[in-house]
Motif scaffolding. Sequence first.
Motif, PDB file in Angstrom:
ATOM      1  N   VAL A 282       0.878  -1.173   0.000  1.00 24.68           N
ATOM      2  CA  VAL A 282       0.000   0.000   0.000  1.00 24.68           C
ATOM      3  C   VAL A 282       0.916   1.224   0.000  1.00 24.68           C
ATOM      4  O   VAL A 282       1.570   1.516   1.005  1.00 24.68           O
ATOM      5  N   GLU A 283       0.972   1.897  -1.130  1.00 23.34           N
ATOM      6  CA  GLU A 283       1.904   3.016  -1.286  1.00 23.34           C
ATOM      7  C   GLU A 283       1.138   4.330  -1.360  1.00 23.34           C
ATOM      8  O   GLU A 283       0.289   4.516  -2.231  1.00 23.34           O
ATOM      9  N   ALA A 284       1.459   5.220  -0.447  1.00 23.02           N
ATOM     10  CA  ALA A 284       0.798   6.532  -0.377  1.00 23.02           C
ATOM     11  C   ALA A 284       1.766   7.604  -0.843  1.00 23.02           C
ATOM     12  O   ALA A 284       2.886   7.697  -0.334  1.00 23.02           O
ATOM     13  N   VAL A 285       1.338   8.399  -1.808  1.00 21.84           N
ATOM     14  CA  VAL A 285       2.118   9.526  -2.303  1.00 21.84           C
ATOM     15  C   VAL A 285       1.440  10.807  -1.830  1.00 21.84           C
ATOM     16  O   VAL A 285       0.248  11.025  -2.087  1.00 21.84           O
ATOM     17  N   LEU A 286       2.184  11.641  -1.120  1.00 20.46           N
ATOM     18  CA  LEU A 286       1.701  12.957  -0.706  1.00 20.46           C
ATOM     19  C   LEU A 286       2.606  13.988  -1.366  1.00 20.46           C
ATOM     20  O   LEU A 286       3.717  14.263  -0.893  1.00 20.46           O
ATOM     21  N   ALA A 287       2.154  14.513  -2.492  1.00 20.56           N
ATOM     22  CA  ALA A 287       2.945  15.460  -3.268  1.00 20.56           C
ATOM     23  C   ALA A 287       2.599  16.884  -2.858  1.00 20.56           C
ATOM     24  O   ALA A 287       1.431  17.206  -2.620  1.00 20.56           O
ATOM     25  N   ARG A 288       3.617  17.717  -2.774  1.00 24.26           N
ATOM     26  CA  ARG A 288       3.399  19.114  -2.441  1.00 24.26           C
ATOM     27  C   ARG A 288       4.347  19.974  -3.273  1.00 24.26           C
ATOM     28  O   ARG A 288       5.362  19.507  -3.785  1.00 24.26           O
ATOM     29  N   SER A 289       4.015  21.240  -3.385  1.00 21.88           N
ATOM     30  CA  SER A 289       4.860  22.198  -4.090  1.00 21.88           C
ATOM     31  C   SER A 289       4.415  23.590  -3.682  1.00 21.88           C
ATOM     32  O   SER A 289       3.233  23.820  -3.379  1.00 21.88           O
ATOM     33  N   ASP A 290       5.371  24.523  -3.654  1.00 19.80           N
ATOM     34  CA  ASP A 290       4.997  25.906  -3.369  1.00 19.80           C
ATOM     35  C   ASP A 290       4.851  26.719  -4.644  1.00 19.80           C
ATOM     36  O   ASP A 290       4.729  27.942  -4.596  1.00 19.80           O
ATOM     37  N   ARG A 291       4.835  26.063  -5.775  1.00 22.47           N
ATOM     38  CA  ARG A 291       4.590  26.775  -7.030  1.00 22.47           C
ATOM     39  C   ARG A 291       3.113  27.157  -7.122  1.00 22.47           C
ATOM     40  O   ARG A 291       2.235  26.400  -6.715  1.00 22.47           O
ATOM     41  N   PRO A 292       2.825  28.341  -7.684  1.00 20.51           N
ATOM     42  CA  PRO A 292       1.422  28.765  -7.784  1.00 20.51           C
ATOM     43  C   PRO A 292       0.547  27.780  -8.553  1.00 20.51           C
ATOM     44  O   PRO A 292      -0.622  27.591  -8.231  1.00 20.51           O
ATOM     45  N   GLY A 293       1.102  27.130  -9.565  1.00 19.13           N
ATOM     46  CA  GLY A 293       0.309  26.205 -10.374  1.00 19.13           C
ATOM     47  C   GLY A 293      -0.101  24.941  -9.653  1.00 19.13           C
ATOM     48  O   GLY A 293      -0.963  24.200 -10.150  1.00 19.13           O
ATOM     49  N   ALA A 297      -3.291  21.886  -9.870  1.00 17.09           N
ATOM     50  CA  ALA A 297      -3.142  20.432  -9.866  1.00 17.09           C
ATOM     51  C   ALA A 297      -3.991  19.803  -8.776  1.00 17.09           C
ATOM     52  O   ALA A 297      -4.635  18.766  -8.992  1.00 17.09           O
ATOM     53  N   ARG A 298      -4.044  20.441  -7.598  1.00 18.69           N
ATOM     54  CA  ARG A 298      -4.875  19.909  -6.518  1.00 18.69           C
ATOM     55  C   ARG A 298      -6.351  19.984  -6.873  1.00 18.69           C
ATOM     56  O   ARG A 298      -7.128  19.098  -6.550  1.00 18.69           O
ATOM     57  N   ALA A 299      -6.730  21.074  -7.559  1.00 15.45           N
ATOM     58  CA  ALA A 299      -8.125  21.197  -7.968  1.00 15.45           C
ATOM     59  C   ALA A 299      -8.506  20.123  -8.976  1.00 15.45           C
ATOM     60  O   ALA A 299      -9.667  19.705  -9.036  1.00 15.45           O
ATOM     61  N   ALA A 300      -7.522  19.666  -9.738  1.00  8.58           N
ATOM     62  CA  ALA A 300      -7.772  18.621 -10.738  1.00  8.58           C
ATOM     63  C   ALA A 300      -7.435  17.235 -10.192  1.00  8.58           C
ATOM     64  O   ALA A 300      -7.195  16.302 -10.968  1.00  8.58           O
ATOM     65  N   ALA A 301      -7.430  17.091  -8.861  1.00  9.13           N
ATOM     66  CA  ALA A 301      -7.027  15.824  -8.231  1.00  9.13           C
ATOM     67  C   ALA A 301      -7.761  14.607  -8.769  1.00  9.13           C
ATOM     68  O   ALA A 301      -7.138  13.555  -8.979  1.00  9.13           O
ATOM     69  N   PRO A 302      -9.071  14.659  -9.015  1.00  3.90           N
ATOM     70  CA  PRO A 302      -9.736  13.458  -9.550  1.00  3.90           C
ATOM     71  C   PRO A 302      -9.163  12.985 -10.882  1.00  3.90           C
ATOM     72  O   PRO A 302      -9.240  11.798 -11.207  1.00  3.90           O
ATOM     73  N   LEU A 303      -8.593  13.911 -11.657  1.00  2.81           N
ATOM     74  CA  LEU A 303      -7.977  13.531 -12.927  1.00  2.81           C
ATOM     75  C   LEU A 303      -6.513  13.131 -12.748  1.00  2.81           C
ATOM     76  O   LEU A 303      -6.003  12.285 -13.494  1.00  2.81           O
ATOM     77  N   VAL A 304      -5.845  13.739 -11.762  1.00  2.00           N
ATOM     78  CA  VAL A 304      -4.420  13.499 -11.576  1.00  2.00           C
ATOM     79  C   VAL A 304      -4.157  12.207 -10.809  1.00  2.00           C
ATOM     80  O   VAL A 304      -3.190  11.483 -11.088  1.00  2.00           O
ATOM     81  N   ARG A 305      -5.017  11.885  -9.839  1.00  2.40           N
ATOM     82  CA  ARG A 305      -4.776  10.694  -9.017  1.00  2.40           C
ATOM     83  C   ARG A 305      -4.643   9.412  -9.838  1.00  2.40           C
ATOM     84  O   ARG A 305      -3.752   8.601  -9.567  1.00  2.40           O
ATOM     85  N   PRO A 306      -5.505   9.158 -10.831  1.00  5.61           N
ATOM     86  CA  PRO A 306      -5.323   7.934 -11.625  1.00  5.61           C
ATOM     87  C   PRO A 306      -3.968   7.881 -12.326  1.00  5.61           C
ATOM     88  O   PRO A 306      -3.381   6.796 -12.472  1.00  5.61           O
ATOM     89  N   LEU A 307      -3.445   9.037 -12.749  1.00 11.24           N
ATOM     90  CA  LEU A 307      -2.127   9.061 -13.380  1.00 11.24           C
ATOM     91  C   LEU A 307      -1.035   8.727 -12.367  1.00 11.24           C
ATOM     92  O   LEU A 307      -0.086   7.994 -12.681  1.00 11.24           O
ATOM     93  N   MET A 308      -1.183   9.244 -11.143  1.00  8.30           N
ATOM     94  CA  MET A 308      -0.207   8.940 -10.097  1.00  8.30           C
ATOM     95  C   MET A 308      -0.243   7.467  -9.744  1.00  8.30           C
ATOM     96  O   MET A 308       0.802   6.819  -9.568  1.00  8.30           O
ATOM     97  N   ARG A 309      -1.457   6.905  -9.659  1.00  5.55           N
ATOM     98  CA  ARG A 309      -1.568   5.477  -9.338  1.00  5.55           C
ATOM     99  C   ARG A 309      -1.018   4.616 -10.472  1.00  5.55           C
ATOM    100  O   ARG A 309      -0.409   3.567 -10.223  1.00  5.55           O
ATOM    101  N   ALA A 310      -1.221   5.043 -11.715  1.00  6.38           N
ATOM    102  CA  ALA A 310      -0.702   4.274 -12.850  1.00  6.38           C
ATOM    103  C   ALA A 310       0.822   4.262 -12.839  1.00  6.38           C
ATOM    104  O   ALA A 310       1.454   3.229 -13.123  1.00  6.38           O
ATOM    105  N   ALA A 311       1.440   5.409 -12.505  1.00 10.60           N
ATOM    106  CA  ALA A 311       2.901   5.458 -12.438  1.00 10.60           C
ATOM    107  C   ALA A 311       3.423   4.540 -11.340  1.00 10.60           C
ATOM    108  O   ALA A 311       4.402   3.810 -11.527  1.00 10.60           O
ATOM    109  N   ALA A 312       2.766   4.566 -10.176  1.00  5.49           N
ATOM    110  CA  ALA A 312       3.174   3.675  -9.088  1.00  5.49           C
ATOM    111  C   ALA A 312       2.964   2.217  -9.473  1.00  5.49           C
ATOM    112  O   ALA A 312       3.785   1.350  -9.154  1.00  5.49           O
ATOM    113  N   GLY A 313       1.871   1.942 -10.186  1.00  5.68           N
ATOM    114  CA  GLY A 313       1.600   0.566 -10.598  1.00  5.68           C
ATOM    115  C   GLY A 313       2.654   0.018 -11.520  1.00  5.68           C
ATOM    116  O   GLY A 313       3.031  -1.159 -11.424  1.00  5.68           O
ATOM    117  N   ARG A 314       3.153   0.848 -12.421  1.00  8.99           N
ATOM    118  CA  ARG A 314       4.196   0.373 -13.335  1.00  8.99           C
ATOM    119  C   ARG A 314       5.464   0.032 -12.568  1.00  8.99           C
ATOM    120  O   ARG A 314       6.099  -1.000 -12.820  1.00  8.99           O
TER     121      ARG A 314
END
Length: 337
Positions: A282-293, A297-314
């Motif tokens: 069970v791998e948990a990724v907690l990504a953070r950044s102080d960049r304005p953009g 990315a956080r607002a688009a979390a429902p779209l970004v999370r599957p990409l993060m999980r796919a990268a971890a899955g590979r």
Amino acid sequence: MSPRARHRPQVPLRLRRRPERWERQRPTWRDARPAVIDGALKRALARPSGNWFVLCAARDIGPRKPFGRTVAGVEVVAWRDAGGRLVAGPGACPHLGAPLAEGAVHCGTLRCRWHGLALDGAAFAGWEPFPTHDDGVLAWVRLDAAGGERPLPRPVLPPRPGPAGSLVAVHTAVGGCEPEDVVANRLDPWHGAWFHPYSFVDLTVVGAPAEAGTEGPDEFLVEVSFKVAGRAVVPVTARFTAPEPRTVVMHLVDGEGAGSVVETHATPLAPDDRGRPRTAVVEAVLARSDRPGFALARAAAPLVRPLMRAAAGRLWRDDLAYAERRWQLRHSGRWPG
């Protein structure tokens, strides 16, 4: 804004000037000394867990359906009570042993689908709840009989950024090995650029524990670049530590995303039908950044999370092959480490 943040380029990518072909990169097998990896593993396995096991991602347990998993040979059912609190206990109904994970939750009460026995999370009819902990990212259960250690009131959690200000994704994979094989994989950072060339390049381990482990920090410090596309990479410095026997944590300490955390938790399951061990990663990724953009990315979390999980899955398709191979060699007495 910090001076470092002001001087960072607007785009975090770098272009590798002299990219090396996979077969021409510097071999790391001399550096990856078995005694160093084994010493770090033994120290990790000796640390207390307080009998806490990661059950699943916290968001996997919702208000309507129970969640079931066999952890360390113990059948566990978990659900949310009327107040949203995490509840867990034995997965067999105390009446006639029905699988409670196949029941239904109504207003925080779990009802067995065989005869309707109702559980609200309190002890009832011989059913006793297990201690639980919800850290906002992961759901934990304490199994004192299975763990056999002195119980702790809470899991041993590493420092991590707050979930509210992070982009969080949890990936789960299952392999035919024991938790120590997963932990050993993560305590071998030297394999990264060789075994995962699609993700990592220019990897150098700049700090590792001594073989005896008596001096210096018990951590691995790694300089590595995450591969984006072609020659474009994102260089970072990462620190690997093992705060308890079934967890390895990677903290990004420098570079883009500094402060981000990747927690890898190994949870023993029930053996397969041939008696071989099975472990959930069970791998948990907690990504953070102080960049304005990053707010976008956080607002688009429902779209970004599957990409993060796919990268971890590979990555874990490869790393579970490593862990499974290690278990096979250990089990057959052929492990050279």
